[in-house]
Design a protein around this motif. Structure first.
Motif, PDB file in Angstrom:
ATOM      1  N   UNK A  98       0.886  -1.179  -0.049  1.00 36.48           N
ATOM      2  CA  UNK A  98       0.017  -0.051  -0.022  1.00 36.48           C
ATOM      3  C   UNK A  98       1.085   1.267   0.031  1.00 36.48           C
ATOM      4  N   UNK A  99       0.376   2.260  -0.714  1.00 34.42           N
ATOM      5  CA  UNK A  99       1.053   3.339  -0.786  1.00 34.42           C
ATOM      6  C   UNK A  99      -0.190   4.568  -0.623  1.00 34.42           C
ATOM      7  N   UNK A 100       0.004   5.364   0.478  1.00 34.86           N
ATOM      8  CA  UNK A 100      -1.036   6.546   0.798  1.00 34.86           C
ATOM      9  C   UNK A 100      -0.796   7.746   0.129  1.00 34.86           C
ATOM     10  N   UNK A 101      -1.723   8.335  -0.499  1.00 36.27           N
ATOM     11  CA  UNK A 101      -1.749   9.715  -1.098  1.00 36.27           C
ATOM     12  C   UNK A 101      -2.422  10.531  -0.326  1.00 36.27           C
ATOM     13  N   UNK A 102      -2.102  11.667  -0.146  1.00 33.56           N
ATOM     14  CA  UNK A 102      -2.680  12.789   0.841  1.00 33.56           C
ATOM     15  C   UNK A 102      -3.564  13.742  -0.047  1.00 33.56           C
ATOM     16  N   UNK A 103      -4.083  13.229  -1.042  1.00 37.49           N
ATOM     17  CA  UNK A 103      -5.146  14.070  -1.936  1.00 37.49           C
ATOM     18  C   UNK A 103      -6.283  14.178  -1.241  1.00 37.49           C
ATOM     19  N   UNK A 104      -6.695  15.469  -0.564  1.00 31.41           N
ATOM     20  CA  UNK A 104      -7.623  15.875   0.202  1.00 31.41           C
ATOM     21  C   UNK A 104      -8.065  17.095  -0.056  1.00 31.41           C
ATOM     22  N   UNK A 105      -9.178  17.582   0.886  1.00 32.54           N
ATOM     23  CA  UNK A 105      -9.608  18.831   0.842  1.00 32.54           C
ATOM     24  C   UNK A 105      -8.559  19.951   1.527  1.00 32.54           C
ATOM     25  N   UNK A 106      -7.814  19.318   2.567  1.00 36.59           N
ATOM     26  CA  UNK A 106      -6.791  19.893   3.247  1.00 36.59           C
ATOM     27  C   UNK A 106      -5.670  20.385   2.098  1.00 36.59           C
ATOM     28  N   UNK A 107      -5.239  19.406   1.462  1.00 34.73           N
ATOM     29  CA  UNK A 107      -4.380  19.650   0.305  1.00 34.73           C
ATOM     30  C   UNK A 107      -4.759  20.608  -0.584  1.00 34.73           C
ATOM     31  N   UNK A 108      -6.053  20.628  -0.981  1.00 32.69           N
ATOM     32  CA  UNK A 108      -6.764  21.493  -1.938  1.00 32.69           C
ATOM     33  C   UNK A 108      -6.624  22.893  -1.300  1.00 32.69           C
ATOM     34  N   UNK A 109      -6.994  23.169  -0.265  1.00 29.57           N
ATOM     35  CA  UNK A 109      -6.921  24.299   0.469  1.00 29.57           C
ATOM     36  C   UNK A 109      -5.302  25.169   0.621  1.00 29.57           C
ATOM     37  N   UNK A 110      -4.624  24.164   0.700  1.00 32.56           N
ATOM     38  CA  UNK A 110      -3.274  24.726   0.973  1.00 32.56           C
ATOM     39  C   UNK A 110      -2.381  24.860  -0.403  1.00 32.56           C
ATOM     40  N   UNK A 124      -4.340  24.342  -3.682  1.00 34.96           N
ATOM     41  CA  UNK A 124      -5.224  24.658  -5.003  1.00 34.96           C
ATOM     42  C   UNK A 124      -5.477  23.660  -5.884  1.00 34.96           C
ATOM     43  N   UNK A 125      -5.124  22.420  -5.289  1.00 35.20           N
ATOM     44  CA  UNK A 125      -5.276  21.400  -6.379  1.00 35.20           C
ATOM     45  C   UNK A 125      -5.460  19.975  -5.497  1.00 35.20           C
ATOM     46  N   UNK A 126      -6.275  19.100  -5.681  1.00 40.88           N
ATOM     47  CA  UNK A 126      -6.521  17.778  -5.080  1.00 40.88           C
ATOM     48  C   UNK A 126      -5.269  17.021  -5.562  1.00 40.88           C
ATOM     49  N   UNK A 127      -5.076  16.816  -6.874  1.00 45.90           N
ATOM     50  CA  UNK A 127      -4.229  16.011  -7.391  1.00 45.90           C
ATOM     51  C   UNK A 127      -3.142  16.660  -8.012  1.00 45.90           C
ATOM     52  N   UNK A 128      -1.840  16.504  -7.523  1.00 45.53           N
ATOM     53  CA  UNK A 128      -0.748  17.162  -7.965  1.00 45.53           C
ATOM     54  C   UNK A 128      -0.335  16.960  -9.251  1.00 45.53           C
ATOM     55  N   UNK A 129       0.401  17.827  -9.922  1.00 49.80           N
ATOM     56  CA  UNK A 129       0.939  17.291 -11.506  1.00 49.80           C
ATOM     57  C   UNK A 129       1.494  16.092 -11.470  1.00 49.80           C
ATOM     58  N   UNK A 130       0.953  15.142 -12.687  1.00 54.18           N
ATOM     59  CA  UNK A 130       1.621  13.819 -12.878  1.00 54.18           C
ATOM     60  C   UNK A 130       1.015  12.899 -11.735  1.00 54.18           C
ATOM     61  N   UNK A 131      -0.123  13.368 -11.064  1.00 54.59           N
ATOM     62  CA  UNK A 131      -0.647  12.501 -10.240  1.00 54.59           C
ATOM     63  C   UNK A 131      -1.129  11.130 -10.904  1.00 54.59           C
ATOM     64  N   UNK A 132      -2.052  11.262 -11.843  1.00 54.53           N
ATOM     65  CA  UNK A 132      -2.672  10.225 -12.619  1.00 54.53           C
ATOM     66  C   UNK A 132      -1.667   9.257 -13.197  1.00 54.53           C
ATOM     67  N   UNK A 133      -0.586   9.800 -13.608  1.00 55.41           N
ATOM     68  CA  UNK A 133       0.558   9.082 -14.047  1.00 55.41           C
ATOM     69  C   UNK A 133       1.205   7.945 -12.981  1.00 55.41           C
ATOM     70  N   UNK A 134       1.080   8.724 -11.720  1.00 58.01           N
ATOM     71  CA  UNK A 134       1.644   7.868 -10.397  1.00 58.01           C
ATOM     72  C   UNK A 134       0.701   6.849 -10.213  1.00 58.01           C
ATOM     73  N   UNK A 135      -0.568   7.166 -10.193  1.00 62.65           N
ATOM     74  CA  UNK A 135      -1.390   6.014  -9.996  1.00 62.65           C
ATOM     75  C   UNK A 135      -1.388   4.792 -10.953  1.00 62.65           C
ATOM     76  N   UNK A 136      -0.952   5.002 -12.377  1.00 62.62           N
ATOM     77  CA  UNK A 136      -0.895   4.006 -13.269  1.00 62.62           C
ATOM     78  C   UNK A 136       0.042   3.041 -12.718  1.00 62.62           C
ATOM     79  N   UNK A 137       1.053   3.376 -11.922  1.00 58.19           N
ATOM     80  CA  UNK A 137       1.996   2.461 -11.434  1.00 58.19           C
ATOM     81  C   UNK A 137       1.369   1.461 -10.437  1.00 58.19           C
TER      82      UNK A 137
END
Length: 222
Positions: free
Chosen positions: A37-49, A51-64
């Motif tokens: 398991x790898x945990x990603x901190x993609x949350x509303x807290x991250x969005x408020x800090x 401005x984005x839930x998913x960082x650049x390249x996030x979906x590419x990271x999920x593809x792994x």
């Protein structure tokens, strides 16, 4: 022994309680294979800090990873449409997760005010990237008296057909082998009529599955 990489996204609220518990259970029941398991901190807290839930390249990271364990997203101080379109739907659309699958049954140890809850065992299948989830539409003349908002449900023959085939295949594996089409084609004379027509076309390939059709108004009563 096989090994599978799981991306865990707890999100917000109860997601931060459910996902860790889920990881604990999955780790204990894994037999003959390993789960990483790898945990990603993609949350509303991250969005408020940021401005984005998913960082650049996030979906590419999920593809792994081999699968995604997704919790809950949403916070009182973030509009619901921002959180939905900022996190869950980009993942659904990015990975073409076209079928929304929602089992409905009473779990052991859980009480329900519904008298016959123990008899309910449904799986609800609906669109996950099409329809209202296509995101088609927009707003113009914002703030003016003539402001216009359009929200277009988009249905394609191929998209509807693959969801229905998914539903028929699932119904075929269940004890009752029964699939109900819940529709609103009396009012939605284009999109829902297309659904109705394709439903019966696909049904011809599944003679072992019993079917019926019901308007959503009556389905709430059922």
């Amino acid at each position: 022994m096989g090994s599978y990489r799981i991306a865990a996204i707890p999100g917000d609220g109860i997601g931060n309680e459910v996902i860790p518990a889920g990881i604990e259970v999955l780790s204990k029941v894994a037999s003959g294979f390993e789960l990483q398991f790898k945990t990603f901190d993609w949350s509303s807290d991250r969005y408020k800090k940021t401005g984005a839930y998913i960082p650049d390249g996030g979906l590419d990271e999920l593809k792994k990873h081999d699968a995604i364990l997704f919790g809950a997203v949403g916070a009182p101080d973030v509009p619901d449409h921002v959180s939905l379109w900022g996190l869950r739907l980009p993942i659904c659309q990015g990975f073409d997760q076209y079928a929304n699958v929602r089992p409905s049954r009473l779990l052991p140890g859980v009480e329900s005010p519904v008298k016959n809850a123990a008899e309910i065992d449904w799986v609800i299948i609906r669109e996950n990237t099409g329809g209202e989830y296509s995101g088609s539409g927009g707003r113009v003349h914002k703030g003016l008296p003539e402001e216009i908002a359009t929200q277009t449900s988009v249905f394609t023959r191929s998209g509807v057909e693959r969801i229905l085939r998914f539903a028929f295949e699932l119904a075929r594996k269940r004890p009752r082998k029964h699939l109900t089409l819940v529709t609103k084609s009396n009012a939605q004379r284009h999109g829902m009529v297309l659904w109705d027509e394709i439903f019966y076309e696909v049904a011809k390939n599944y003679p072992d599955v019993k079917t019926d059709r019901i308007l959503v108004d009556a389905m709430t009563t059922r």
